[in-house]
Design an enzyme around this catalytic site. Structure first.
Site, mmCIF file in Angstrom:
data_model
loop_
_atom_site.group_PDB
_atom_site.id
_atom_site.type_symbol
_atom_site.label_atom_id
_atom_site.label_comp_id
_atom_site.label_asym_id
_atom_site.label_seq_id
_atom_site.Cartn_x
_atom_site.Cartn_y
_atom_site.Cartn_z
ATOM 1 N N SER A 1 -12.003 -28.210 53.822
ATOM 2 C CA SER A 1 -10.569 -28.068 54.072
ATOM 3 C C SER A 1 -9.818 -29.260 53.496
ATOM 4 O O SER A 1 -10.412 -30.278 53.135
ATOM 5 C CB SER A 1 -10.290 -27.958 55.578
ATOM 6 N N ARG B 1 -5.920 -31.527 54.023
ATOM 7 C CA ARG B 1 -4.850 -31.803 54.981
ATOM 8 C C ARG B 1 -3.784 -32.664 54.322
ATOM 9 O O ARG B 1 -4.094 -33.541 53.505
ATOM 10 C CB ARG B 1 -5.386 -32.532 56.205
ATOM 11 N N GLY C 1 -16.769 -37.578 46.659
ATOM 12 C CA GLY C 1 -17.128 -38.286 45.427
ATOM 13 C C GLY C 1 -17.768 -37.399 44.373
ATOM 14 O O GLY C 1 -17.953 -36.197 44.549
ATOM 15 N N ASP D 1 -13.148 -40.774 49.920
ATOM 16 C CA ASP D 1 -12.786 -40.663 51.341
ATOM 17 C C ASP D 1 -13.554 -41.653 52.217
ATOM 18 O O ASP D 1 -13.003 -42.185 53.193
ATOM 19 C CB ASP D 1 -12.938 -39.229 51.851
ATOM 20 N N ASN E 1 -26.298 -42.478 51.596
ATOM 21 C CA ASN E 1 -25.745 -41.133 51.724
ATOM 22 C C ASN E 1 -26.782 -40.273 52.435
ATOM 23 O O ASN E 1 -27.887 -40.063 51.925
ATOM 24 C CB ASN E 1 -25.456 -40.546 50.339
#
Length: 449
Positions: free
Chosen positions: A14, A16, A80, A240, A301
Site C-alpha cells: 500500500s 500513504r 529498496g 523507507d 535484511n
C-alpha cells in the site's frame, strides 16, 4: 491554512500520503489518503504499476490541498533496490520490475564466478541478495534486454516519483546504497565494478544526500493538484528503512541499543558512523546501507511479516477470519514448537504460503501447523528466534553487546512477537513509533526547508 509537510510513503502492499505539521510544538500526523499497491504478473515478469501509483500520489496531494493544508514540501520514500529506466527524452521505458521476480535466480552465482566475493563486500559492504539492483541489471544484460540500449538514466523508485514531479533526475544516497553498486566509504558509485559487470556507466547519475532539494513541482503537476504556489520536493532518506531509523536517531547514541524496523521485511541492526566491511560481517550477512546525516545503517535484511501477510491474504480469499487481534489470541494459546527458517527461498514468493510451510516442515521433519493459530504461532516464534540469531551475530561484531532492541514500524504493534522476542532473544524490548517512516520523512523535511 495549516502549513504542512507531506510524506508520501510507498510500501509493497500500500501507499500513504501523510500530512505532518506542528501543533503547540508537537508533531501531528494526518493520514490524508491510503491506496493499494500490488504486484502484477504479466508475461514472464512481475511488475509494479508505476503509472497507477503516480496517479494515486497526485490524488493524495490534491486531497491534502482540499483539506486546507498549505504544503511547504513533499518527501517520498519507498522500498529498496527496484528502479525504472528513462530514455533521453525523459520517457519511462516500461513498468519497473518487482524484486520478487524470478529473473535474478542464479545471478549471484554467475557474478561471483567472475568477481572476488570478499573484495566485493570490502568495497560495497552490501549483503548479497539476489533481489539487489546489481543482479537485476546483470540479468537484463545477460538476456540482451533492449531497454539497456535505449535507457539514459536509472532512477530508483523514489527518484522516479520525484523525477516526474519535478523534472530533476538524480539518485538519493540511502536508496542508491541498496543497489550493491556503490563504494560504501566514498558514498558514490563504484564505477570500476560497474565497468567490470559491463553495465552502461551513463545510467548512474549524481548522488544527492538526504536533505537536498530536488526542485519544485512542475506547472502541470501544480495545476492537476490545485496548487498555486511553489512547493519543494525534498530528497529525504528515501529508503523507507533509513527514514524510519532517522525518526529515532537521537535516541540511538547508546551503542548497546539496536533497532528493528518491523514490517513486510525486518531490518535488524545499529547506527554506525562508518561502514563495517570485515569478512566476519560479510559471512554474518550484514549490510551497510546509507542513512541520514551520512550515517550507516548496519543491518541484516530478514524476511519479516511477509509470510504472515501472505497467509492472511490466502485466508481472506477462503472466507476465514483474518482479524489480527483474534489470530494473535489464538497463536498465544497455541503450543506448537515448530521453528522455520523465515529466510528460506521457498518463502520468497510461493503461490500458496500454507503449502510452502507444510512442505518445509515435511522436508525438515517438523510438526506442521494445522490451524490458523498454529500457523501464526509458528511464524511469530520463528521470527523471534531469527532476531535472537541476528543479535548474537551483532554481538560478535560490536564492541558492546546489545541489551535493548527498539522495535519500530507497524510490526511493533504485534505484542506477542514483542514478548517472544524479549524472552527468546534475552533483550529488553522497546516499541514505537508505529509511523516511524513517515515521522522520519517529515522530520528530514522540517530540518532542511
Amino acid at each position: 491554512m495549516t502549513e504542512t509537510y507531506l510524506a508520501i510513503d510507498f510500501g509493497g502492499g500500500s501507499g500513504r500520503v501523510i500530512a505532518g505539521y506542528l501543533s503547540e510544538g508537537k508533531l501531528e500526523l494526518d493520514t490524508v489518503y491510503r491506496f493499494p499497491n500490488r504486484q502484477i504478473r504479466m508475461g514472464k515478469h512481475i511488475y509494479w504499476d508505476f503509472p497507477a501509483l503516480f496517479e494515486e500520489m497526485k490524488s493524495g496531494i490534491r486531497m491534502a490541498v482540499e483539506k486546507g493544508y498549505r504544503i511547504k514540501s513533499i518527501g517520498i520514500d519507498t522500498w529498496g533496490v527496484d528502479f525504472g529506466l528513462i530514455d533521453r527524452q525523459g520517457n519511462l521505458i516500461g513498468n519497473p520490475v518487482c524484486y520478487r521476480d524470478s529473473r535474478t535466480q542464479g545471478m549471484p552465482e554467475e557474478v561471483f564466478a567472475r568477481l572476488d566475493i570478499r573484495k566485493h563486500y570490502a568495497g560495497t559492504g552490501i549483503q548479497i541478495m539476489p533481489i539487489n539492483t546489481l543482479f537485476q541489471l546483470y540479468a537484463m544484460k545477460k538476456e540482451g534486454n533492449p531497454q539497456l540500449d535505449i535507457a539514459d538514466r536509472l532512477l530508483f523508485m523514489p527518484d522516479l516519483f520525484s523525477y516526474f514531479l519535478t523534472g530533476t533526475a538524480n539518485n538519493e544516497y540511502s536508496i542508491a546504497s541498496t543497489s550493491e553498486l556503490m563504494d560504501a566509504k566514498a558514498k558514490n558509485w563504484d564505477f570500476e565494478l560497474i565497468r567490470e559487470l559491463g553495465l552502461p556507466e551513463h545510467l548512474f547519475g549524481e548522488i544527492v544526500m538526504p536533505g537536498t532539494s530536488r526542485g519544485t513541482l512542475k506547472p502541470e503537476i501544480m495545476q492537476e493538484t490545485g496548487i498555486d504556489y511553489e512547493v519543494q520536493v525534498m530528497a529525504v532518506a528515501s529508503h523507507d528503512t533509513a527514514s524510519a531509523v532517522y525518526a529515532i536517531q537521537d535516541a540511538h547514541t547508546d551503542s548497546t541499543k539496536a533497532f528493528l524496523s518491523s514490517g513486510t521485511w525486518s531490518l535488524l541492526g545499529t547506527l554506525q558512523e562508518d561502514p563495517i566491511l570485515t569478512e566476519e560481517a560479510r559471512q554474518a550477512g550484514f549490510t551497510n546501507e546509507g542513512g541520514a546525516d551520512g550515517k550507516i545503517c548496519f543491518l541484516q535484511n530478514i524476511t519479516g511479516l511477509w509470510i504472515l501477510q501472505q497467509l492472511m491474504a490466502l485466508w481472506k480469499e477462503k472466507g476465514i477470519c483474518t482479524d489480527y487481534g483474534y489470530l494473535l489470541q489464538q497463536a498465544a494459546a497455541s503450543n506448537i514448537p515448530t521453528v522455520i527458517d523465515v529466510d528460506d527461498p521457498m518463502f520468497q514468493n510461493p503461490s500458496n504460503m500454507e503449502v510452502a510451510i507444510s512442505e518445509y516442515c515435511t522436508a525438515h521433519h517438523l510438526p506442521f501447523p494445522t490451524s490458523e493459530g498454529e500457523f501464526v504461532r509458528c511464524i511469530v516464534q520463528s521470527l523471534a528466534h531469527r532476531y535472537r540469531k541476528g543479535i548474537m551475530q551483532l554481538n560478535g561484531l560490536l564492541p558492546h553487546p546489545v541489551t535493548t532492541l527498539h522495535i519500530l514500524g507497524g510490526g511493533s504493534q504485534n505484542q506477542l512477537l514483542n514478548r517472544l522476542t524479549e524472552e527468546i532473544a534475552g533483550v529488553k524490548v522497546e516499541t514505537g513509533p508505529v509511523e516511524a517512516t513517515a515521522i522520519g520523512n517529515i522530520k528530514m523535511q522540517m530540518n532542511h526547508t
